[in-house]
Design a protein around this motif. Structure first.
Motif, PDB file in Angstrom:
ATOM      1  N   UNK A 293      -4.635  -4.351   2.371  1.00 19.49           N
ATOM      2  CA  UNK A 293      -3.266  -4.862   2.263  1.00 19.49           C
ATOM      3  C   UNK A 293      -2.391  -3.849   1.534  1.00 19.49           C
ATOM      4  N   UNK A 294      -1.192  -3.653   2.082  1.00 19.78           N
ATOM      5  CA  UNK A 294      -0.212  -2.768   1.451  1.00 19.78           C
ATOM      6  C   UNK A 294       1.025  -3.620   1.143  1.00 19.78           C
ATOM      7  N   UNK A 309     -11.123   2.098   3.755  1.00 18.42           N
ATOM      8  CA  UNK A 309     -10.999   1.106   4.825  1.00 18.42           C
ATOM      9  C   UNK A 309     -10.442   1.805   6.068  1.00 18.42           C
ATOM     10  N   UNK A 310     -10.310   1.053   7.164  1.00 17.77           N
ATOM     11  CA  UNK A 310      -9.811   1.675   8.395  1.00 17.77           C
ATOM     12  C   UNK A 310      -8.297   1.826   8.329  1.00 17.77           C
ATOM     13  N   UNK A 311      -7.607   0.710   8.153  1.00 15.47           N
ATOM     14  CA  UNK A 311      -6.143   0.731   8.065  1.00 15.47           C
ATOM     15  C   UNK A 311      -5.690  -0.330   7.057  1.00 15.47           C
ATOM     16  N   UNK A 312      -4.399  -0.262   6.748  1.00 17.02           N
ATOM     17  CA  UNK A 312      -3.780  -1.246   5.865  1.00 17.02           C
ATOM     18  C   UNK A 312      -2.594  -1.870   6.604  1.00 17.02           C
ATOM     19  N   UNK A 313      -2.249  -3.088   6.229  1.00 17.54           N
ATOM     20  CA  UNK A 313      -1.095  -3.748   6.833  1.00 17.54           C
ATOM     21  C   UNK A 313      -0.381  -4.527   5.737  1.00 17.54           C
ATOM     22  N   UNK A 314       0.898  -4.818   5.960  1.00 15.17           N
ATOM     23  CA  UNK A 314       1.663  -5.466   4.896  1.00 15.17           C
ATOM     24  C   UNK A 314       1.129  -6.850   4.526  1.00 15.17           C
ATOM     25  N   UNK A 315       1.224  -7.143   3.241  1.00 14.41           N
ATOM     26  CA  UNK A 315       0.857  -8.474   2.764  1.00 14.41           C
ATOM     27  C   UNK A 315       1.572  -8.730   1.447  1.00 14.41           C
ATOM     28  N   UNK A 316       1.400  -9.926   0.941  1.00 12.88           N
ATOM     29  CA  UNK A 316       1.974 -10.284  -0.350  1.00 12.88           C
ATOM     30  C   UNK A 316       1.202  -9.552  -1.446  1.00 12.88           C
ATOM     31  N   UNK A 317       1.921  -9.127  -2.458  1.00 12.76           N
ATOM     32  CA  UNK A 317       1.272  -8.437  -3.580  1.00 12.76           C
ATOM     33  C   UNK A 317       0.750  -9.467  -4.578  1.00 12.76           C
ATOM     34  N   UNK A 318      -0.036  -9.000  -5.518  1.00 12.79           N
ATOM     35  CA  UNK A 318      -0.486  -9.854  -6.604  1.00 12.79           C
ATOM     36  C   UNK A 318      -0.384  -9.081  -7.900  1.00 12.79           C
ATOM     37  N   UNK A 393      -6.378 -11.463   4.575  1.00 10.97           N
ATOM     38  CA  UNK A 393      -6.332 -12.358   5.738  1.00 10.97           C
ATOM     39  C   UNK A 393      -5.061 -12.100   6.521  1.00 10.97           C
ATOM     40  N   UNK A 394      -3.931 -12.117   5.809  1.00 13.01           N
ATOM     41  CA  UNK A 394      -2.641 -11.898   6.470  1.00 13.01           C
ATOM     42  C   UNK A 394      -2.609 -10.512   7.098  1.00 13.01           C
ATOM     43  N   UNK A 395      -3.083  -9.509   6.368  1.00  8.94           N
ATOM     44  CA  UNK A 395      -3.041  -8.141   6.884  1.00  8.94           C
ATOM     45  C   UNK A 395      -3.883  -8.007   8.150  1.00  8.94           C
ATOM     46  N   UNK A 440      -3.719   4.361   5.383  1.00  8.35           N
ATOM     47  CA  UNK A 440      -3.050   4.545   6.663  1.00  8.35           C
ATOM     48  C   UNK A 440      -2.498   3.214   7.165  1.00  8.35           C
ATOM     49  N   UNK A 441      -1.215   3.218   7.469  1.00 10.21           N
ATOM     50  CA  UNK A 441      -0.579   2.003   7.975  1.00 10.21           C
ATOM     51  C   UNK A 441      -0.086   2.278   9.394  1.00 10.21           C
TER      52      UNK A 441
END
Lengths: 454, 291
Positions: A293-294, A309-318, A393-395, A440-441
């Motif tokens: 997650x990014x 990891x393979x890639x990252x995708x947007x998600x909520x931060x913590x 999960x979201x990512x 990588x996104x």
């Protein structure tokens, strides 16, 4: 002053799927000649959600939570399931005797003359407890919708309808929900993956971990305590030989299946190096995709590693407050200056959160802002249709949807296998943050991640 | 055909508490903030979070900020924590057609039971040995189905603020106790020590029939119910392990065959959709404690 309001579809703009004006960015829904089929192995989905109309394949939805060989909740009123066009998975299970036996049982169960429910066992697909799956499905394939004002429980107005301007990353796709429980049961997961192959998934998404006792923390089995390994000694119950063999076969099956169809896995929410199982199976020569997650600013989310990891995708931060990083939200009313080291990374925190579809009414992540309970039927207003969501999960859902869209648009060939789909994904990926060159996104068109909220 | 034109005309804007429906044509993006209050056509009171824990979907919905001590930890025996759940029992019987004929496998024949009892003899011998002292303690504690084994996987054994979750677990145990007795009575399978007299059960064998194991059925029923409420919580998979250990301990105690355990698991899995209907309100109340 910091802008605190933001677009609920910010992640789609950041990934180049929508323009800031919410037009498709360089593509049109009409360009999709064959909608992709996404199989999500997760919880059940609230299929009647207004933004999910047309997104869910109700006939193929398959429940393994309560029925060992699966129930067809969407066909429950039919006498028989009929010909649902299943493919052939014989080659997939070759050399995996446990999987072969399960496939034989499954194929019997999927014969056209079989009933949707077996011996009266009901599917565990009630919408009320379908929050996770509903959020996943919405991120992948929600469609913009218009509902009657009454259905949105708003007061009368001149306009009798209310728009619900939300959509998933691939609003043209078709989602097949395969619902599961969280028992440590290898058979259930094998059946889920076999089913995903039989329905010819273009993409498989697994926004959850698998509680394989041997692969969750494999180093335990490398620690020999004399009479047995640490891993064996900490098992609350010995794992039967059959289950042990099936766990091993499941790992092989996932890799083999990923060569045919990309399998997008959530990498975990607790900074797990190389991801939780089975995201940890990802390698250069298979189609397993481990997704981290990014956040909106382009930093790895506080709970997600920045490499491995393979890639990252947007998600909520913590927020995070440990020796590796101090990343807190200074705008939080509970924020306390005491004990915060000078080299904190609070500036990395992003308040942008992922919004997705939620179970309408009483269930789901977001129920009601009112002090009283929601009405027994329906919802007070449209807000109950949506929730904040997050984690890998979201990512993973977003990446699955991106692959699905690319496949629908022909950017990934219709006969591409899992490795080719993954290669396309990586070809579209760039590192948005110089501090994390391996993070990588991917984005549609490969134009790079448009960070927001800096 | 997918129509995305709505996205161009309208937008949802997210703020700390609300989701505002905004007409986009009127919204100059460059100055969205100043335009927002004037342009919001509807600003429903749309709390996207139900309460304080924003990080709930990241498997962190465990127990932070919940350090109130519970003062009634002793009061968690099945009979001690809740009032008799008569309303839930009434709802259960209103749905009797949905659970009285579930396709549970027929119990094994007596020769097969004798074969399974040999394994129980082996367990009986091992249980007396020193390395199994912990298991002996567990068996005694679990004889009464107290809740610690269900709460511990979630780390809430000593925390307050989970009253609805605890009440739900107790109610599941109460309802499934009765359902299990119904199925036991159908086949009236003798207890292991009735089939194999050399067995000396570590606990007195209950007076009702053996198949299916109610300890297994009840424990797995709790696990399946929690798996619907908070599936993404790591404790939900761990709870199945805990249930399996409780069930297996009954085999070690010599009061159940392995087939009883398997049948209890199978029944719990199949009956979940019925329990979900009967206990929807209680499950929602429990879920609210975690989100």
């Amino acid at each position: 002053m910091t802008e605190t309001r933001y677009d609920s579809l910010w992640h789609l703009v950041a990934l180049g799927v929508l323009t800031p004006d919410h037009d498709p960015d360089g593509w049109l829904p009409n360009d999709v000649t064959r909608p992709s089929r996404v199989v999500m192995i997760d919880t059940s989905v609230a299929m009647d959600h207004p933004n999910l109309q047309g997104a869910i394949n109700r006939d193929l939805g398959f429940d393994l939570f309560s029925t060992r060989l699966g129930a067809f909740a969407g066909l429950r009123d039919a006498d028989r399931i009929g010909d649902l066009g299943f493919g052939n998975a014989a080659a997939l299970v070759a050399g995996l005797p446990g999987c072969e036996a399960l496939l034989a049982e499954l194929m019997q169960r999927l014969c056209p003359d079989q009933p949707p429910l077996i011996d009266g066992v009901q599917p565990a697909t009630g919408p009320v407890f379908s929050a996770h799956g509903t959020a996943i499905a919405g991120l992948i394939g929600a469609r913009p919708a218009v509902v009657d004002r009454a259905a949105a429980h708003l007061e009368d107005d001149d306009d009798p309808t209310v728009p619900l301007p939300y959509c998933g990353i691939d609003p043209t796709c078709e989602i097949v929900p395969v619902s599961t429980n969280f028992d440590d049961d290898p058979e259930q997961l094998i059946l889920a993956f076999l089913y995903a192959d039989l329905v010819r998934a273009d993409v498989i998404v697994l926004p959850r971990g698998i509680p394989d006792p041997f692969r969750r923390t494999p180093e335990l089995f490398a620690t020999d305590l004399g009479t047995a390994t640490l891993g064996q000694l900490v098992l609350p119950c010995p794992v039967p030989d059959r289950d042990r063999a099936l766990w091993a076969e499941l790992a092989e099956l996932i890799v083999k299946l990923s060569l045919r169809r990309p399998i997008v896995c959530a990498a975990g929410n607790e900074n797990e190096d190389y991801g939780i199982y089975p995201a940890s199976l990802a390698s250069d020569d298979n189609g397993v995709i481990a997704v981290g997650a990014v956040n909106a600013k382009g930093w790895p989310c506080s709970y997600s590693p920045g490499s491995g990891l393979t890639v990252w995708a947007p998600s909520s931060d913590g927020t995070r407050f440990d020796s590796a990083e101090v990343r807190l939200d200074p705008s939080d009313l509970r924020y306390d200056d005491h004990g915060i080291p000078a080299n904190h990374q609070n500036a990395r925190f992003s308040h942008y959160q992922i919004i997705s579809t939620d179970v309408p009414g009483q269930g789901g992540y977001a129920a009601s802002p009112y002090t009283g309970p929601e009405p027994a039927d329906g919802v007070r207003e449209y807000g109950s249709f949506f929730c904040r969501f997050g984690g890998t999960s979201a990512a993973s859902a977003i990446i699955a949807g991106l692959i699905s869209l690319a496949r629908g648009l022909g950017q990934i060939a219709c006969n591409a296998d899992g490795v080719e789909a993954k290669a396309w994904l990586l070809a579209q990926a760039k590192a948005p943050n110089p501090a994390y060159p391996n993070l990588l996104v991917p984005s549609l068109g490969g134009r790079g991640y448009k960070a927001v909220g800096q | 055909m997918t129509d995305l034109s709505i996205l161009r005309s309208f937008s949802f804007m997210v703020s700390a508490d609300d989701l505002d429906l905004v007409e986009r044509e009127q919204m100059p993006l460059a100055s969205a903030m100043s335009a927002m209050s004037a342009m919001s056509v509807m600003s429903a009171r749309t709390a996207l979070n139900r309460n304080r824990n924003r990080n709930r979907n990241r498997n962190r919905n465990r127990n932070r900020n919940r350090n109130r001590n519970r003062n009634d930890t002793a009061n968690t025996a099945v009979t001690g924590g809740i009032l008799e759940p008569w309303e839930e029992r009434a709802a259960l019987y209103a749905l009797r057609d949905e659970w009285m004929n579930l396709p549970l496998a027929l119990p094994p024949s007596l020769p097969e039971l004798r074969t399974q009892a040999v394994e129980l003899l082996r367990k009986q011998v091992l249980l007396a040995q020193a390395p199994h002292a912990i298991r002996r303690e567990e068996i005694l504690i679990e004889a009464e189905l107290e809740l610690s084994r269900y709460l511990r996987p979630y780390g809430i054994e000593t925390h307050g603020g989970y009253d609805a979750t605890i009440a739900l677990m107790l109610t599941v145990l109460a309802l499934t106790d009765e359902i299990g007795l119904y199925y036991k009575a159908r086949w009236n399978v003798p207890r292991p020590n009735q089939v194999e007299p050399r067995l000396r059960p570590f606990l007195p064998a209950p007076a009702h029939a053996s198949y299916p194991s109610n300890h297994a059925f009840q424990s797995f029923a709790v696990a399946f119910v929690m798996s619907r409420i908070i599936p993404e919580h790591p404790g939900s998979s761990e709870l199945f392990q805990s249930a399996r250990r409780i069930a297996e301990n009954r085999e070690w105690a010599g009061v159940h065959y392995a087939c009883d355990t398997a049948a209890g698991h199978s029944l719990a899995r199949m009956i979940l959709p019925v329990l979900e209907k009967v206990l929807e309100r209680q499950m929602l109340a429990a879920q609210a404690e975690w989100l």
